[in-house]
Design a protein around this motif. Sequence first.
Motif, PDB file in Angstrom:
ATOM      1  N   LEU A 365     -15.750   8.420  -8.452  1.00  0.00           N
ATOM      2  CA  LEU A 365     -14.373   7.994  -7.710  1.00  0.00           C
ATOM      3  C   LEU A 365     -13.992   9.049  -6.747  1.00  0.00           C
ATOM      4  N   SER A 370     -16.738   4.989  -3.202  1.00  0.00           N
ATOM      5  CA  SER A 370     -15.422   4.488  -3.944  1.00  0.00           C
ATOM      6  C   SER A 370     -14.193   4.072  -3.093  1.00  0.00           C
ATOM      7  N   LEU A 373     -11.991   0.804  -3.655  1.00  0.00           N
ATOM      8  CA  LEU A 373     -10.780   1.177  -4.526  1.00  0.00           C
ATOM      9  C   LEU A 373      -9.584   1.744  -3.704  1.00  0.00           C
ATOM     10  N   TRP A 374      -9.872   2.745  -3.084  1.00  0.00           N
ATOM     11  CA  TRP A 374      -8.769   3.739  -2.629  1.00  0.00           C
ATOM     12  C   TRP A 374      -8.294   2.762  -1.508  1.00  0.00           C
ATOM     13  N   ARG A 376      -7.595  -0.456  -1.614  1.00  0.00           N
ATOM     14  CA  ARG A 376      -6.868  -1.460  -1.998  1.00  0.00           C
ATOM     15  C   ARG A 376      -5.776  -1.267  -3.221  1.00  0.00           C
ATOM     16  N   ILE A 377      -5.747   0.196  -3.409  1.00  0.00           N
ATOM     17  CA  ILE A 377      -4.735   0.485  -4.426  1.00  0.00           C
ATOM     18  C   ILE A 377      -3.835   1.339  -3.533  1.00  0.00           C
TER      19      ILE A 377
END
Length: 626
Positions: A365, A370, A373-374, A376-377
């Motif tokens: 992460l 990763s 993810l970063w 989209r969040i």
Amino acid sequence: MGKRFWPSALLACLILLWMRPISWPPNAYWQVHTQLAELHRALGVAEAWRCGLWDARWIPGFDWGYGYPIFSFYSPLFHWLSAAWLLLVGTPAAAVRLNLLAWLVLGAAGVYCAGERLWCGAGGSGTTALRPGLLCAIGWLMSPYLMCDVWVRGALSEYAAAQILPWIVWAALGILGREEHWNRRDTAEILLVAAAVAAGILSHNFLGMCGVGLALCMIPFVFVIRRFGRRRIGSKHIVLRTAFWILGIGWGLAATVFFWLPALREARFTRLSAMTGGIHGLSYRYTDHFLYPANFLRLTYWDFDNSLPGPNDTMPLHLGLVSALAVVLVMAAGAILLLRKEKRDASKTATLAALVAAIALGAWLTTASSRILWDRIALLQFAQYPWRLLPLPSLGIALVLPAALVIAAPERTRAGLLAMLGLLLICFAASQVLYGRIKGIVPYSDAFTTKDWETLQILTADLDEYGPIWRDRFRPPKWPRGVLLESDKVKVLQFESRRVSIRAEVENRSGRPEPLVLTTNYFPGWQARTEPDKRPLTVAPGPATGFILIEGVPPGRTTFRIWFGNTPLRVRCKAVSAAAWVVWLLIWSGLALRRKSDTSDQSNASDPSDQSDGATFSRRTICRRF
């Protein structure tokens, strides 16, 4: 007594050695990225308390003395405790050090308990003599990221929140992993889960959110250990315990809703966009601060500068010598398991595999792979640095250290424990030699008080992310602080100020309502009303300056009060949080009273004078009954 005491004594010595680089001189501070921000915050909270603002979400002395809403958004728990220590010891530098020490003791104890519960559950009751918790706690003290937080970055709130994470793991292993019916011990641990989640959120915004994520991830983690460890748990037990675990997480969120929900709603009144931008040539965009394999391989690197784009950071962003030791021990444990191929090792195999997977996930992460993810969040992006997740793999590394000993040496407890302790102590000493230093000492005097703050623009550290949007960040401090500005039409006859609560009598010499300016930064929560008729006055941000503009002061003499209070949303949220804590205290008190009653009953049952028909009860029989 001695056999029980020596692990605690050893840990205490190691903790004091950990604190050594910042322990002297006691009245000075060490050079860190945040400069003297931690001392300012402790003094600021103490000032807010003196003014009657218990949550200290508005610090009157910050921003040239015009006021700043830092703890309306920045997690305040560490600074509340620093201010409490300040009231006890009198000097902010000593208060911050004592606060640091208390949090480190809490974190080491949490890792100790989590390690004991994890490996004693996997290896059976005989594993207790191997002291797996002690080995885990020593590994936690070797984590270079914790040292970097304190000795390089000065991110003490983040450091404090990291000490909460092992307690979440400890509670999850008990509540989610037990095979028995629900009992009072489970209820007590649910209360501790709620308190741990609440403490994490109030300690650091981002790591508190990570703590909630860790608590949720512990559900599949414990399930994997129990399922593949060939331990049978009925589906009814799994559903019930998972439901109560989620209830505990929700309870912690409800207990802190007074902080996080208003912070989310009022963020639009601040300059939070600065957190994803940059300043002084430094970037705060998360895309510039992913880690690379080269970062993890620089095990001996230690410096005091900054995180930079790419792998060549000039600050230590790795998992340390303890990570290399963990790799060796995991490989040894895996080799032993492959050679043995015994069914009784299934639980140990499952525990080891789950820990390795968790460490790999935590490290992943922090890397550029990763990024999906970063991207989209959105909340993750305000963390600025993906490497802020390094406490997660660091915790996993600490917990995996006893694996080889538990698997390989159940019959040779004393020799195996001594060998492992010697290895870890050598690694601890090497870590202290490589990482145990600070950049230098900052000149500081304990005579520094809030009266001197009017010469400084104290914000957070180097950004103005929580500054009210109505005032210019570079507004010159040319106005007197916290006073009413007179005009030809409005004169101030009497003025009493406690910084966050002001009472004034003015005379409006015009024939119509007039505005009046208070030289304090406006922010939602400032209110005004006339006295004694309690007629509300409109409060708004003044143009250009962003000071408090009191509109509609009536003609003639008027007495009014202006104070920093709660918005309607904060009133509702504080009511919810208060209810959550009241229920928490009632249940905890009930459990304590029941335990006291049971202890009294056991004492009576063991009294020979109360035994009938010559019946005798051993201590073990009594404990089993109750």
